[in-house]
Design an enzyme around this catalytic site. Structure first.
Site, PDB file in Angstrom:
ATOM      1  N   CYS A  92      40.393  35.382  40.165  1.00  0.00           N
ATOM      2  CA  CYS A  92      40.323  34.007  40.698  1.00  0.00           C
ATOM      3  C   CYS A  92      39.987  34.029  42.195  1.00  0.00           C
ATOM      4  O   CYS A  92      39.190  33.233  42.668  1.00  0.00           O
ATOM      5  CB  CYS A  92      41.655  33.282  40.547  1.00  0.00           C
ATOM      6  SG  CYS A  92      42.418  33.408  38.941  1.00  0.00           S
ATOM      7  N   ASP A  93      40.653  34.923  42.946  1.00  0.00           N
ATOM      8  CA  ASP A  93      40.624  34.835  44.402  1.00  0.00           C
ATOM      9  C   ASP A  93      39.893  35.980  45.098  1.00  0.00           C
ATOM     10  O   ASP A  93      39.705  35.929  46.317  1.00  0.00           O
ATOM     11  CB  ASP A  93      42.066  34.793  44.945  1.00  0.00           C
ATOM     12  CG  ASP A  93      42.862  33.613  44.380  1.00  0.00           C
ATOM     13  OD1 ASP A  93      42.229  32.581  44.121  1.00  0.00           O
ATOM     14  OD2 ASP A  93      44.082  33.748  44.204  1.00  0.00           O
ATOM     15  N   CYS A 119      45.972  36.778  41.181  1.00  0.00           N
ATOM     16  CA  CYS A 119      44.812  36.760  40.283  1.00  0.00           C
ATOM     17  C   CYS A 119      43.565  37.234  41.033  1.00  0.00           C
ATOM     18  O   CYS A 119      42.944  36.464  41.765  1.00  0.00           O
ATOM     19  CB  CYS A 119      44.605  35.354  39.729  1.00  0.00           C
ATOM     20  SG  CYS A 119      43.165  35.227  38.664  1.00  0.00           S
TER      21      CYS A 119
END
Ligand code: NAP
Length: 314
Positions: free
Chosen positions: A147-148, A144
Protein backbone atom coordinates in the site's frame (compact mmCIF):
# COMPACT_ATOMS: atom_id res chain seq x y z
CA UNK A 1 -37.79 -20.60 9.66
CA UNK A 2 -37.67 -17.34 7.78
CA UNK A 3 -34.35 -15.86 6.80
CA UNK A 4 -31.28 -17.36 5.26
CA UNK A 5 -29.97 -20.89 5.11
CA UNK A 6 -26.46 -19.65 5.61
CA UNK A 7 -24.75 -16.40 6.55
CA UNK A 8 -21.10 -16.05 5.66
CA UNK A 9 -19.31 -13.38 7.68
CA UNK A 10 -16.29 -12.01 5.83
CA UNK A 11 -15.30 -11.81 2.19
CA UNK A 12 -11.66 -12.86 2.08
CA UNK A 13 -10.65 -16.07 0.28
CA UNK A 14 -12.42 -18.28 2.88
CA UNK A 15 -15.67 -16.31 2.70
CA UNK A 16 -15.63 -16.07 -1.10
CA UNK A 17 -14.91 -19.77 -1.46
CA UNK A 18 -17.81 -20.49 0.91
CA UNK A 19 -20.03 -18.19 -1.19
CA UNK A 20 -19.10 -20.09 -4.36
CA UNK A 21 -19.83 -23.47 -2.76
CA UNK A 22 -23.08 -22.18 -1.21
CA UNK A 23 -24.30 -20.89 -4.59
CA UNK A 24 -23.44 -24.14 -6.32
CA UNK A 25 -25.33 -26.01 -3.58
CA UNK A 26 -28.41 -23.87 -4.18
CA UNK A 27 -28.39 -22.42 -0.67
CA UNK A 28 -30.07 -19.15 0.22
CA UNK A 29 -26.90 -17.46 1.46
CA UNK A 30 -25.56 -13.97 1.99
CA UNK A 31 -22.02 -12.73 2.58
CA UNK A 32 -21.76 -9.96 5.17
CA UNK A 33 -18.71 -7.80 4.58
CA UNK A 34 -17.50 -5.09 6.88
CA UNK A 35 -15.34 -2.97 4.63
CA UNK A 36 -17.52 -3.18 1.55
CA UNK A 37 -14.50 -4.51 -0.33
CA UNK A 38 -14.07 -8.20 -0.99
CA UNK A 39 -10.72 -9.92 -0.77
CA UNK A 40 -9.43 -9.57 2.79
CA UNK A 41 -5.68 -9.54 3.45
CA UNK A 42 -4.91 -10.94 0.00
CA UNK A 43 -5.77 -7.55 -1.52
CA UNK A 44 -2.65 -6.01 -0.02
CA UNK A 45 -0.31 -8.85 -0.98
CA UNK A 46 1.96 -7.79 -3.81
CA UNK A 47 2.70 -11.19 -5.24
CA UNK A 48 1.21 -14.59 -4.45
CA UNK A 49 3.46 -17.36 -5.72
CA UNK A 50 1.99 -20.42 -4.03
CA UNK A 51 -1.58 -20.49 -5.27
CA UNK A 52 -1.74 -23.40 -7.72
CA UNK A 53 -2.15 -22.55 -11.41
CA UNK A 54 -1.63 -18.81 -10.88
CA UNK A 55 2.11 -18.38 -10.19
CA UNK A 56 3.16 -14.85 -9.30
CA UNK A 57 -0.36 -13.41 -9.40
CA UNK A 58 -0.87 -10.04 -7.74
CA UNK A 59 -2.91 -10.42 -4.53
CA UNK A 60 -5.44 -7.78 -5.55
CA UNK A 61 -6.04 -9.53 -8.88
CA UNK A 62 -6.50 -12.88 -7.16
CA UNK A 63 -9.01 -11.39 -4.70
CA UNK A 64 -10.94 -9.78 -7.54
CA UNK A 65 -10.98 -13.03 -9.53
CA UNK A 66 -12.51 -14.80 -6.53
CA UNK A 67 -15.12 -12.06 -6.15
CA UNK A 68 -15.97 -12.19 -9.87
CA UNK A 69 -16.39 -15.95 -9.62
CA UNK A 70 -18.81 -15.58 -6.69
CA UNK A 71 -20.67 -12.77 -8.51
CA UNK A 72 -20.97 -14.88 -11.66
CA UNK A 73 -22.73 -17.58 -9.64
CA UNK A 74 -25.13 -14.98 -8.19
CA UNK A 75 -23.71 -14.69 -4.68
CA UNK A 76 -25.35 -12.00 -2.56
CA UNK A 77 -23.26 -9.47 -0.60
CA UNK A 78 -24.32 -6.94 2.02
CA UNK A 79 -22.37 -4.36 3.98
CA UNK A 80 -22.83 -5.14 7.66
CA UNK A 81 -20.63 -4.99 10.70
CA UNK A 82 -21.43 -8.04 12.83
CA UNK A 83 -21.61 -7.43 16.57
CA UNK A 84 -22.72 -10.86 17.81
CA UNK A 85 -24.40 -14.16 17.02
CA UNK A 86 -27.08 -15.43 19.36
CA UNK A 87 -29.59 -18.28 19.27
CA UNK A 88 -32.79 -17.31 17.50
CA UNK A 89 -35.11 -16.33 20.32
CA UNK A 90 -38.64 -16.20 18.93
CA UNK A 91 -41.06 -18.99 19.89
CA UNK A 92 -41.39 -19.96 16.25
CA UNK A 93 -37.67 -20.31 15.91
CA UNK A 94 -37.11 -22.36 19.06
CA UNK A 95 -37.96 -25.65 17.34
CA UNK A 96 -35.72 -24.83 14.42
CA UNK A 97 -32.90 -24.00 16.83
CA UNK A 98 -33.33 -27.37 18.49
CA UNK A 99 -33.46 -29.26 15.20
CA UNK A 100 -30.92 -27.55 13.07
CA UNK A 101 -29.27 -24.58 14.67
CA UNK A 102 -31.08 -21.29 14.10
CA UNK A 103 -29.45 -18.03 14.88
CA UNK A 104 -29.77 -14.29 14.86
CA UNK A 105 -26.75 -12.46 13.51
CA UNK A 106 -26.81 -9.06 15.18
CA UNK A 107 -25.26 -6.24 13.17
CA UNK A 108 -24.86 -2.52 13.55
CA UNK A 109 -28.43 -1.30 12.97
CA UNK A 110 -29.96 -4.55 11.65
CA UNK A 111 -30.08 -8.28 12.24
CA UNK A 112 -30.47 -11.43 10.17
CA UNK A 113 -32.08 -14.81 10.88
CA UNK A 114 -30.28 -17.90 9.62
CA UNK A 115 -29.94 -21.64 10.06
CA UNK A 116 -26.16 -21.53 10.03
CA UNK A 117 -23.18 -19.19 10.07
CA UNK A 118 -19.69 -19.44 8.64
CA UNK A 119 -17.31 -17.09 10.46
CA UNK A 120 -14.62 -16.13 7.96
CA UNK A 121 -13.56 -12.81 9.44
CA UNK A 122 -9.81 -13.36 9.03
CA UNK A 123 -7.16 -11.56 11.01
CA UNK A 124 -5.38 -8.21 11.19
CA UNK A 125 -1.81 -7.09 11.79
CA UNK A 126 -0.20 -6.98 15.23
CA UNK A 127 1.54 -3.93 16.68
CA UNK A 128 5.12 -3.66 17.96
CA UNK A 129 3.89 -1.59 20.91
CA UNK A 130 6.97 0.64 21.11
CA UNK A 131 7.19 4.42 21.66
CA UNK A 132 6.55 6.35 18.46
CA UNK A 133 4.58 3.59 16.72
CA UNK A 134 1.11 5.01 17.31
CA UNK A 135 2.21 8.64 17.05
CA UNK A 136 3.94 8.20 13.67
CA UNK A 137 1.44 5.87 12.03
CA UNK A 138 0.91 7.11 8.48
CA UNK A 139 3.97 9.33 8.88
CA UNK A 140 6.52 6.64 8.19
CA UNK A 141 5.03 3.79 10.23
CA UNK A 142 3.17 1.39 7.97
CA UNK A 143 1.74 -2.14 8.13
CA UNK A 144 1.38 -2.60 4.38
CA UNK A 145 4.38 -2.41 2.06
CA UNK A 146 2.31 -2.83 -1.08
CA UNK A 147 0.00 0.00 0.00
CA UNK A 148 2.64 2.50 1.13
CA UNK A 149 5.97 1.35 -0.30
CA UNK A 150 5.83 3.73 -3.26
CA UNK A 151 6.05 6.72 -0.87
CA UNK A 152 9.55 5.58 0.05
CA UNK A 153 11.03 5.25 -3.43
CA UNK A 154 14.81 5.72 -3.32
CA UNK A 155 14.84 6.03 0.50
CA UNK A 156 16.18 3.89 3.34
CA UNK A 157 13.53 1.93 5.21
CA UNK A 158 13.24 -0.93 7.70
CA UNK A 159 11.02 -3.99 8.00
CA UNK A 160 10.40 -5.58 11.40
CA UNK A 161 9.57 -9.29 11.59
CA UNK A 162 10.80 -12.67 10.39
CA UNK A 163 7.72 -14.37 8.91
CA UNK A 164 6.43 -14.68 5.34
CA UNK A 165 5.00 -11.18 5.35
CA UNK A 166 8.22 -9.55 6.62
CA UNK A 167 10.33 -11.22 3.95
CA UNK A 168 7.79 -10.52 1.20
CA UNK A 169 7.73 -6.89 2.29
CA UNK A 170 11.54 -6.64 2.40
CA UNK A 171 11.81 -8.04 -1.15
CA UNK A 172 9.05 -5.78 -2.44
CA UNK A 173 10.68 -2.72 -0.87
CA UNK A 174 14.19 -3.66 -2.04
CA UNK A 175 12.94 -3.22 -5.62
CA UNK A 176 11.97 0.41 -5.02
CA UNK A 177 13.95 1.67 -2.03
CA UNK A 178 17.63 2.49 -1.71
CA UNK A 179 18.20 0.26 1.30
CA UNK A 180 16.09 -2.06 3.44
CA UNK A 181 17.06 -3.09 6.97
CA UNK A 182 15.31 -6.33 7.93
CA UNK A 183 15.14 -6.35 11.72
CA UNK A 184 14.34 -9.67 13.35
CA UNK A 185 14.42 -10.66 17.01
CA UNK A 186 16.08 -14.04 16.34
CA UNK A 187 18.76 -15.27 13.92
CA UNK A 188 16.40 -17.67 12.12
CA UNK A 189 13.48 -16.73 9.96
CA UNK A 190 10.07 -18.29 10.30
CA UNK A 191 9.35 -17.46 6.64
CA UNK A 192 9.31 -20.24 4.05
CA UNK A 193 12.59 -21.37 2.47
CA UNK A 194 11.75 -20.02 -1.00
CA UNK A 195 11.44 -16.50 0.41
CA UNK A 196 14.66 -16.92 2.39
CA UNK A 197 16.45 -17.88 -0.84
CA UNK A 198 14.88 -15.00 -2.75
CA UNK A 199 16.02 -12.58 -0.07
CA UNK A 200 19.67 -13.39 -0.79
CA UNK A 201 19.39 -11.95 -4.30
CA UNK A 202 18.97 -8.42 -2.99
CA UNK A 203 22.24 -6.72 -2.06
CA UNK A 204 20.40 -3.71 -0.68
CA UNK A 205 18.71 -5.76 2.08
CA UNK A 206 20.75 -5.68 5.28
CA UNK A 207 19.87 -8.20 7.97
CA UNK A 208 19.75 -6.87 11.51
CA UNK A 209 19.33 -10.08 13.49
CA UNK A 210 18.87 -10.83 17.20
CA UNK A 211 17.62 -7.27 17.42
CA UNK A 212 14.50 -5.46 18.51
CA UNK A 213 13.11 -2.04 17.71
CA UNK A 214 13.01 -0.11 20.98
CA UNK A 215 11.68 3.21 19.69
CA UNK A 216 10.55 4.83 16.46
CA UNK A 217 11.92 8.36 16.33
CA UNK A 218 10.76 11.51 14.56
CA UNK A 219 8.35 14.39 15.04
CA UNK A 220 6.34 14.90 11.84
CA UNK A 221 7.84 11.86 10.16
CA UNK A 222 10.07 8.92 10.98
CA UNK A 223 13.79 9.72 10.85
CA UNK A 224 15.41 6.92 12.87
CA UNK A 225 14.86 3.71 14.81
CA UNK A 226 16.46 2.87 18.10
CA UNK A 227 17.50 -0.77 17.71
CA UNK A 228 18.84 -3.04 20.46
CA UNK A 229 21.06 -6.05 19.84
CA UNK A 230 19.76 -8.67 22.25
CA UNK A 231 23.10 -10.51 22.46
CA UNK A 232 25.44 -7.58 23.08
CA UNK A 233 22.92 -5.23 24.66
CA UNK A 234 24.15 -2.48 22.32
CA UNK A 235 21.58 0.13 21.34
CA UNK A 236 22.09 2.17 18.18
CA UNK A 237 20.11 4.46 15.91
CA UNK A 238 19.32 3.38 12.35
CA UNK A 239 18.51 6.38 10.15
CA UNK A 240 15.41 5.46 8.09
CA UNK A 241 12.44 7.27 6.60
CA UNK A 242 9.99 4.51 7.28
CA UNK A 243 9.33 1.25 9.07
CA UNK A 244 7.07 -1.53 7.85
CA UNK A 245 5.83 -3.62 10.76
CA UNK A 246 5.14 -7.27 9.94
CA UNK A 247 5.14 -9.03 13.29
CA UNK A 248 2.19 -11.33 12.86
CA UNK A 249 -1.55 -11.34 12.87
CA UNK A 250 -4.39 -11.29 15.38
CA UNK A 251 -7.64 -13.17 14.66
CA UNK A 252 -10.74 -11.04 14.16
CA UNK A 253 -12.82 -13.06 16.60
CA UNK A 254 -13.81 -10.48 19.22
CA UNK A 255 -17.51 -10.53 18.31
CA UNK A 256 -17.65 -14.33 18.68
CA UNK A 257 -15.32 -15.07 21.62
CA UNK A 258 -18.12 -15.36 24.14
CA UNK A 259 -20.26 -17.49 21.86
CA UNK A 260 -17.93 -20.16 20.46
CA UNK A 261 -14.81 -21.67 22.02
CA UNK A 262 -11.52 -19.98 21.15
CA UNK A 263 -7.91 -20.84 22.02
CA UNK A 264 -5.54 -18.73 24.12
CA UNK A 265 -4.65 -16.56 21.10
CA UNK A 266 -8.28 -15.96 20.17
CA UNK A 267 -8.46 -18.30 17.19
CA UNK A 268 -11.82 -20.08 16.93
CA UNK A 269 -11.43 -23.74 17.80
CA UNK A 270 -12.56 -25.86 14.86
CA UNK A 271 -11.23 -28.81 12.91
CA UNK A 272 -10.83 -29.04 9.15
CA UNK A 273 -14.58 -29.56 8.84
CA UNK A 274 -15.01 -26.06 10.28
CA UNK A 275 -17.37 -27.21 13.05
CA UNK A 276 -17.10 -25.07 16.18
CA UNK A 277 -18.43 -25.68 19.69
CA UNK A 278 -21.89 -24.53 18.52
CA UNK A 279 -24.09 -26.48 16.15
CA UNK A 280 -24.24 -25.03 12.63
CA UNK A 281 -21.63 -22.38 13.41
CA UNK A 282 -18.41 -22.87 11.45
CA UNK A 283 -15.03 -21.15 11.30
CA UNK A 284 -13.08 -20.84 8.05
CA UNK A 285 -9.80 -19.21 7.05
CA UNK A 286 -7.30 -17.30 9.20
CA UNK A 287 -9.72 -16.93 12.13
CA UNK A 288 -9.74 -20.74 12.63
CA UNK A 289 -7.24 -22.56 14.88
CA UNK A 290 -4.93 -24.38 12.47
CA UNK A 291 -1.31 -24.98 11.53
CA UNK A 292 -1.05 -23.35 8.12
CA UNK A 293 -2.63 -19.99 7.29
CA UNK A 294 -2.40 -19.64 3.54
CA UNK A 295 -4.79 -18.56 0.82
CA UNK A 296 -5.00 -22.14 -0.39
CA UNK A 297 -5.98 -23.41 3.09
CA UNK A 298 -8.48 -20.56 3.51
CA UNK A 299 -10.33 -21.48 0.32
CA UNK A 300 -10.32 -25.15 1.38
CA UNK A 301 -11.85 -24.11 4.71
CA UNK A 302 -14.67 -22.27 2.95
CA UNK A 303 -15.53 -25.35 0.91
CA UNK A 304 -15.36 -27.66 3.93
CA UNK A 305 -17.56 -25.41 6.07
CA UNK A 306 -20.34 -25.32 3.47
CA UNK A 307 -20.14 -29.09 3.06
CA UNK A 308 -20.36 -29.57 6.85
CA UNK A 309 -23.38 -27.27 6.96
CA UNK A 310 -25.12 -29.30 4.28
CA UNK A 311 -24.44 -32.51 6.22
CA UNK A 312 -25.65 -30.98 9.48
CA UNK A 313 -28.80 -29.32 8.21
CA UNK A 314 -30.15 -30.55 4.93
P1 NAP B 1 4.07 -14.82 11.42
O1 NAP B 1 4.35 -15.95 10.51
O2 NAP B 1 3.37 -15.08 12.71
O3 NAP B 1 5.47 -14.11 11.73
C1 NAP B 1 5.53 -13.05 12.64
C2 NAP B 1 7.00 -12.65 12.79
O4 NAP B 1 7.06 -11.51 13.63
C3 NAP B 1 7.83 -13.74 13.45
O5 NAP B 1 9.07 -13.81 12.79
C4 NAP B 1 7.98 -13.26 14.88
O6 NAP B 1 9.21 -13.61 15.45
C5 NAP B 1 7.92 -11.76 14.72
N1 NAP B 1 7.36 -11.10 15.91
C6 NAP B 1 6.19 -11.36 16.53
N2 NAP B 1 5.99 -10.50 17.54
C7 NAP B 1 7.07 -9.69 17.57
C8 NAP B 1 7.46 -8.60 18.38
N3 NAP B 1 6.70 -8.17 19.40
N4 NAP B 1 8.62 -8.00 18.13
C9 NAP B 1 9.41 -8.42 17.12
N5 NAP B 1 9.10 -9.43 16.30
C10 NAP B 1 7.94 -10.06 16.52
O7 NAP B 1 3.21 -13.66 10.73
P2 NAP B 1 3.11 -13.15 9.21
O8 NAP B 1 4.41 -13.11 8.54
O9 NAP B 1 2.30 -11.89 9.31
O10 NAP B 1 2.22 -14.23 8.51
C11 NAP B 1 0.91 -14.50 9.03
C12 NAP B 1 0.36 -15.77 8.41
O11 NAP B 1 0.06 -15.53 7.04
C13 NAP B 1 1.40 -16.90 8.44
O12 NAP B 1 0.75 -18.12 8.73
C14 NAP B 1 1.94 -16.92 7.03
O13 NAP B 1 2.43 -18.18 6.62
C15 NAP B 1 0.70 -16.50 6.25
N6 NAP B 1 1.06 -15.91 4.94
C16 NAP B 1 0.73 -16.62 3.83
C17 NAP B 1 1.05 -16.13 2.58
C18 NAP B 1 0.64 -16.92 1.38
O14 NAP B 1 -0.24 -17.78 1.47
N7 NAP B 1 1.26 -16.67 0.25
C19 NAP B 1 1.72 -14.90 2.46
C20 NAP B 1 2.04 -14.19 3.63
C21 NAP B 1 1.69 -14.72 4.87
P3 NAP B 1 9.57 -15.13 15.83
O15 NAP B 1 9.87 -15.82 14.53
O16 NAP B 1 10.74 -14.98 16.73
O17 NAP B 1 8.36 -15.67 16.53
Amino acid sequence: MAGYDLIIIGSGPAGLSAAIYAQRAGLNAVVLEKAGVSGGQVLTTYEVDNYPALPGINGFDLGMKMKEHADKLGAKFEDASVLAIRPADTAADAAATEAAGGYTVVCDGKSYETKGVIIATGAHHANLNVPGEAELQGMGVSYCATCDGAFFRGKDVAVAGGGDVALEDAIFLARICNKVYLIHRRDEFRANKALQEALKQYENIELVLNSTVEEIKGTDSVNALSVKNKLSGEVKDLPVSGIFIAVGIIPDSDAFKDFVDVNEKGYILAGEDGRTSKKCIYAAGDVRSKALRQIVTAVADGANAVTSFQEDVL
